[in-house]
Write an enzyme that holds these catalytic residues in place. Structure first.
Site, short mmCIF file in Angstrom:
data_model
loop_
_atom_site.label_atom_id
_atom_site.label_comp_id
_atom_site.label_asym_id
_atom_site.label_seq_id
_atom_site.Cartn_x
_atom_site.Cartn_y
_atom_site.Cartn_z
N ASN A 6 0.83 -1.22 0.00
CA ASN A 6 0.00 0.00 0.00
C ASN A 6 0.86 1.26 0.00
OD1 ASN A 6 -2.52 -1.49 0.23
ND2 ASN A 6 -1.92 -1.90 2.34
N ARG A 29 8.07 6.72 -2.17
CA ARG A 29 8.00 6.61 -0.71
C ARG A 29 8.70 5.33 -0.23
NH1 ARG A 29 6.05 7.99 4.08
NH2 ARG A 29 4.89 6.48 5.32
N ARG A 37 3.98 0.68 9.26
CA ARG A 37 4.89 -0.39 8.83
C ARG A 37 6.00 -0.64 9.83
NH1 ARG A 37 3.46 2.99 4.92
NH2 ARG A 37 2.24 2.16 3.16
N LYS A 62 0.25 -11.30 -1.64
CA LYS A 62 1.00 -10.53 -2.64
C LYS A 62 2.43 -10.28 -2.19
CE LYS A 62 2.33 -6.28 -4.36
NZ LYS A 62 3.04 -5.15 -3.73
N ASP A 70 -0.79 -7.67 -7.96
CA ASP A 70 -1.11 -6.38 -7.33
C ASP A 70 -2.18 -5.69 -8.17
OD1 ASP A 70 0.29 -5.63 -9.60
OD2 ASP A 70 1.36 -4.01 -8.59
#
Length: 258
Positions: free
Chosen positions: A115, A120, A160, A202, A221
């Site tokens: 996500n 990033r 995360r 995934k 994805d």
């Protein structure tokens, strides 16, 4: 940039497509077309000119293996050409090779990728290596296992961070055995990786394909869902093998020609 070492390349190989197709996050393209980055904890500069790779590192055997140069992708591309969509993808990016990345680096990188967008992801991984790696290299699970959410705050990884810590703790302790994943049947290998928080189907398939060189892995994805819905509504052809190589061509192709 003067790069003193050379390595012959197989016909059709593309360094740029290989390093920018979404399977790795630690390479940067320079204005002169060269790439600088890391494989694990090993820094290098790489530049392709025709069928020759110029390198800053004398260990050409390592880089030949990392870039999977000894594998005959031509035979797979020829077989894939029977499918019109794959044929178009091969025309666009058939010079991609599946890198032989460090398993731990791939596991953690794709946990971070969930996500997320590529700039990033690159930023978080760059800060991870700058803050916790030696000389900018990728930090080991053991190095990260003793950290806390507070000490990981400079990564700006958000939710995360707890997944990074869970992965580091389980791998460092041996609770999740990366060494045995390569030898397990694919479904069991995925199940082993999914014992880590933040790893779903995934992410597990990405880690298996890019970190364990399990070429039968098939990550799906958002982009691949579009490919499957548009071009393979009745299912991906069973005869296509290795599916992971085909997936990488299709993924890179659809991102640029979606």
């Amino acid at each position: 940039m003067h790069l003193p070492y050379t390595l012959p390349l197989p016909t059709g190989f593309s360094l740029r497509d290989t390093l920018t197709c979404g399977q790795c996050f630690r390479w940067r393209e320079n204005p002169d077309g060269s790439f600088t980055g890391f494989a694990g904890s090993r820094p290098a500069a790489l530049f392709q000119q025709g069928d020759t790779l110029f390198l800053s590192d004398a260990d050409t055997a390592f880089w030949g293996r990392y870039l999977d140069l000894d594998e005959d992708y031509g035979r797979w591309n020829e077989a894939f050409g029977a499918d019109p969509t794959l044929r178009a993808a091969i025309r666009f990016c058939g010079g991609i090779r599946i890198l032989r990345q460090d398993p731990w680096e791939a596991v953690l990188s794709f946990i971070i990728s969930a996500n997320n967008n590529i700039p990033r992801i690159q930023g978080i991984i760059g800060r991870l290596c700058d803050n916790f790696g030696e000389g900018g290299g990728f930090p080991s699970a053991r190095r990260l296992a003793g950290e806390t959410p507070e000490s990981l705050a400079p990564l700006r990884a958000g939710f995360r961070a707890k997944y990074i810590l869970d992965a580091a703790g389980k791998v460092a302790s041996g609770e999740v055995g990366l060494d045995k994943v390569s030898a397990l049947p694919l479904a069991e290998a995925e199940a082993e990786l999914r014992r880590i928080s933040g790893i779903g189907p995934k992410v597990a398939q990405c880690a298996l394909l890019y970190g364990f060189h399990r070429l039968e892995a098939f990550p799906v994805d958002t982009w691949m869902k579009k490919v499957l819905a548009r071009y393979y509504p009745e299912g991906f052809p069973e005869w296509v093998s290795p599916k992971g190589v085909a997936q990488q061509y299709l993924f890179h192709y659809i991102r640029h020609h979606g």
